[in-house]
Motif scaffolding. Structure first.
Motif, short mmCIF file in Angstrom:
data_model
loop_
_atom_site.label_atom_id
_atom_site.label_comp_id
_atom_site.label_asym_id
_atom_site.label_seq_id
_atom_site.Cartn_x
_atom_site.Cartn_y
_atom_site.Cartn_z
N GLY A 54 4.91 0.12 -3.81
CA GLY A 54 3.53 0.03 -3.34
C GLY A 54 2.70 -0.89 -4.21
N ASP A 55 1.51 -0.45 -4.59
CA ASP A 55 0.65 -1.27 -5.44
C ASP A 55 0.83 -0.96 -6.92
N THR B 21 0.52 1.96 -8.43
CA THR B 21 -0.04 3.28 -8.74
C THR B 21 0.36 4.31 -7.70
N ALA B 22 0.58 3.85 -6.46
CA ALA B 22 1.01 4.74 -5.38
C ALA B 22 1.90 3.94 -4.44
N VAL C 249 0.85 -1.19 0.00
CA VAL C 249 0.00 0.00 0.00
C VAL C 249 0.89 1.24 0.00
N GLY C 250 0.28 2.39 -0.27
CA GLY C 250 1.00 3.65 -0.23
C GLY C 250 0.08 4.78 -0.59
N ASP C 251 0.51 6.02 -0.28
CA ASP C 251 -0.38 7.15 -0.54
C ASP C 251 0.29 8.23 -1.39
N VAL C 252 1.48 7.94 -1.95
CA VAL C 252 2.14 8.90 -2.83
C VAL C 252 1.96 8.42 -4.27
N PRO C 253 1.18 9.13 -5.09
CA PRO C 253 0.94 8.67 -6.47
C PRO C 253 2.24 8.62 -7.27
N HIS C 254 2.36 7.60 -8.10
CA HIS C 254 3.52 7.50 -8.97
C HIS C 254 3.34 8.37 -10.21
N GLU D 137 4.78 4.19 -0.77
CA GLU D 137 5.02 4.75 0.56
C GLU D 137 6.21 5.70 0.52
N ASP D 138 6.07 6.85 1.14
CA ASP D 138 7.17 7.81 1.21
C ASP D 138 8.19 7.32 2.24
#
Length: 693
Positions: free
Chosen positions: A143-144, A146-147, A77-82, A149-150
């Motif tokens: 991450g997945d 598309t986004a 998972v992650g919240d920073v878009p690639h 983790e920083d």
């Protein structure tokens, strides 16, 4: 789970399929969340292939949690878009499968692939590093896809990913963060010093370390780029990234100061035909055991930007690249027994006895078990099927039991109730158990170690002779060696006058060895040859060292908050032995070193000595004045001359001393523009630091 041991296995029914999906999902989640997993890459790949095969036969039964068709198995998972999707790679496992894939790609293109790029598939964690005007501003995991983790907090701990480029370029570089063999060993030493459990392997170590925050220590990792793409404001460079070949992109990235595999023994190369690709795959596979980092395959890519654009990508992987996977260096075998061995300092170390298994080109029968707590934590049992890991020359380790293969016949591992060597009580107050007699439990081993070449270096005093001396009651520790007389030695069997005189001369020479050698001979727990040299250089005399408290000892490079009090306590315990050595006239000073207070003044004034502030690597066979020096002695010379000894060449290396048959380290130094000196030239540079005899 039965039926998972080879590629021809199948999942028999829906319950087996559901269990396989659950096992794969848990393994992916553990790896991408904590950097740890009960399944190695090879086992995970085989499990996913079983799942894929079942789903092809039963498309109406596909579970939503299935890892197939998802980047990172759907777990990360992650919240920073690639900037652009950060995809995984599809795999092939044989020359036949690779030939089928290349034929499929060329049918899609309607023509032969113009050229192939072939490079190692590094066994680490994929990241994207964003540079703006030459400065590293953000680091993101896959991450997945598309986004991510920083993990920018890790910037500064990763070799090969500079904080500032050689030019003010704006772009994103993608690559793999991993731990080399050397970094893995150092990381585990630091981690255990701070009370943590050792990493199971470099891959998990890198994954866990990259995400870790607020640790009281840092460990080093390494980055290798495998691609780049433009960011807004990339300008001319951004346009080039869209049109250059893959191999040209890697060369451009390397010119900006970012690591690529070009600096390794397995640099990316291009090939015109599938046959040439296959030959290069075999070359890299053959080099695998010698590499200072782990690889689990070879990546083959269409080299031209046009071929890549036309081939396109699916939801999970590009169609123009494939991972040609190699057999795992982790294997499953049976734990037969546990042996309990007592070391020279009285440490009681467990060792696993395994059903022989071939890993990475050698047959493994034994594996390291760190301590009783480690056995308990892993819930190891006799008869368990266990996963064993080995990389290069690292001692094999048990990673984990394969719990789902248990039959119920496994038995608990019995811990010793008394010292296996002498029958004395065991001190179990720390994680590593120890015989209460300490070094006295293994007097022969302790003395034989102390007189070894890299310690006191007393010729003619092998284990057999040490046994004679101990059995005759002439020595109880190595300090007693310095009070031996000619008459005493002549009472021993097979000891003539010449041998006695030679041995006494060797003992007399040992009396003048530097403090660092004496410290190494004492065998202080938590130290070795390199650390003994650092301690000796820092404190200059035994008196200064013994007067130091834990805070003062912690100022030595590489000694953390956990190790410092252990060293202080060990030196206190060794007090009587040290007093005997002093009384026997053994040297307790380090040549060229200055006491801590004076050293601080010198440090403020800048580096001193002919090698002041320099990092030096020695490679090849030494000749001339250096011919008889061991590597340990060469490292002593380097540090005595004010430098820092290192075993690997990098951009931080100041000088490489290249002897005969220097090999890859010399070649890498030439590529990096590092200064190279012959043994004779180096001997002149450090003349005052060379041994006098």
């Amino acid at each position: 789970m039965k039926g998972m041991t080879n590629t021809s296995a199948v999942l028999a029914h829906s319950a087996a399929y559901a269990e396989a999906v659950q096992t794969a999902t848990r393994a992916a989640a553990a790896y991408y969340a904590q950097g740890d997993s009960a399944l190695d890459d090879d086992a995970y790949d085989r499990l996913v292939r079983l799942i894929e095969a079942y789903e092809q036969e039963h498309p109406d039964e596909v579970l939503p949690d299935s890892p197939t068709g998802k980047v990172a198995g759907g777990a990360a998972v992650g919240d920073v878009p690639h900037t652009a999707a950060m995809l995984s790679l599809d795999n092939v496992f044989s020359a036949e499968q690779f030939a089928t894939w290349t034929a499929s790609l060329e049918r899609r293109l309607g023509r032969p692939v113009e050229r192939w790029s072939v490079e190692p598939k590094l066994d680490g964690l994929a990241v994207a590093a964003r540079y703006r005007q030459g400065r590293l501003v953000r680091l993101i995991t896959r991450g997945d896809g598309t986004a991510g983790e920083d993990v920018s907090h890790a910037v500064g701990t990763i070799v090969g990913l500079p904080g500032e480029l050689t030019e003010p370029a704006t772009f994103e570089v993608r690559g793999e963060v991993l731990m080399t063999t050397e970094q893995f060993e150092k990381a585990n030493a630091v981690r255990t010093e701070h009370g943590g459990e050792p990493f199971a392997n470099p891959r998990n170590g890198a994954a866990g370390t990259l995400r870790a925050k607020d640790r009281p220590y840092t460990v080093e990792m390494t980055f290798f780029a495998y691609g780049a793409l433009p960011l807004p404001g990339s300008g001319e460079l951004g346009e080039g990234l869209g049109e250059w070949t893959h191999s040209d992109i890697l060369r451009r990235v390397a010119a900006l100061g970012v690591h690529t595999a070009a600096d390794t023994a397995v640099p990316p190369r291009t090939a015109a035909t599938v046959q040439e690709v296959q030959a290069r795959v075999e070359e890299i596979a053959a080099l695998r055991p010698e590499l200072p980092f782990g690889i689990d395959g070879i990546v083959v890519k269409a080299d031209s930007a046009e071929d890549q654009r036309e081939a396109g990508a699916g939801s999970r992987a590009p169609r123009w690249a494939i991972a040609y996977k190699l057999p795992a260096v982790e294997k499953v075998t049976r734990l037969i027994a546990v042996e309990w061995n007592v070391g020279r300092t009285g440490i009681i170390a467990p060792r696993a006895v395994l059903e022989p298994v071939e890993i990475d080109g050698s047959t493994v029968t034994y594996a390291t078990l760190h301590n009783p707590a480690d056995i308990t934590r892993r819930d190891l049992r006799l008869g368990d099927q266990v996963m064993v890991y080995k990389a290069g020359d690292i001692i094999p380790r048990i990673e984990a039991p394969v719990a789902h293969l248990r039959t119920g016949e496994e038995q608990p591992i019995a811990f010793p109730e008394a010292c296996p060597q002498c029958g004395s009580e065991i001190d179990a107050s720390e994680q590593r158990w120890r015989c209460v007699r300490g070094r006295n439990c293994r007097v022969v081993a302790s003395i034989a170690y102390a007189v070894g070449r890299d310690q006191l270096d007393i010729e003619g005093l092998g284990t057999t002779r040490v046994v004679q001396l101990v059995d005759a009651g002439l020595v109880t520790d190595f300090a007693d060696l310095f009070t031996l007389t000619r008459e005493q030695l002549l009472t021993l069997d097979r000891m003539g006058e010449t041998s006695a005189d030679n041995l006494l001369a060797g003992i007399d020479r040992a009396r003048t060895q530097p403090l660092s050698r004496v410290l190494a001979a004492l065998g202080v727990r938590g130290t070795g040859r390199s650390m003994s040299r650092r301690i000796a250089r820092h404190f200059a005399t035994m008196d200064h060292l013994r007067a130091a408290d834990a805070d003062a000892v912690q100022r030595v490079e590489g000694i953390g908050v956990e190790k410092a009090p252990v060293i202080v306590a060990e030196l206190a315990e060794l007090g009587p032995l040290i007093a005997k050595l002093v009384a026997a006239g053994v040297n307790m000073t380090e040549p060229g070193a200055t006491p801590p207070a004076e050293a601080e003044e010198e440090a403020a004034a800048g580096p001193t000595g002919p090698l002041g502030g320099m990092t030096v690597v020695v490679t090849g066979a030494m000749t001339g004045p250096l011919e008889k020096l061991s590597r340990n002695q060469m490292n002593e010379v380097i540090e005595r001359a004010g430098g820092k000894a290192s075993s690997s060449v990098s951009k931080r290396t100041s000088l490489v001393v290249a002897g005969e048959n220097a090999g890859s380290k010399r070649a890498k130094a030439e590529d990096l523009g590092v200064r190279i000196a012959t043994p004779d030239e180096f001997a002149v540079m450090v003349a005052d630091a060379l041994p006098t005899s």
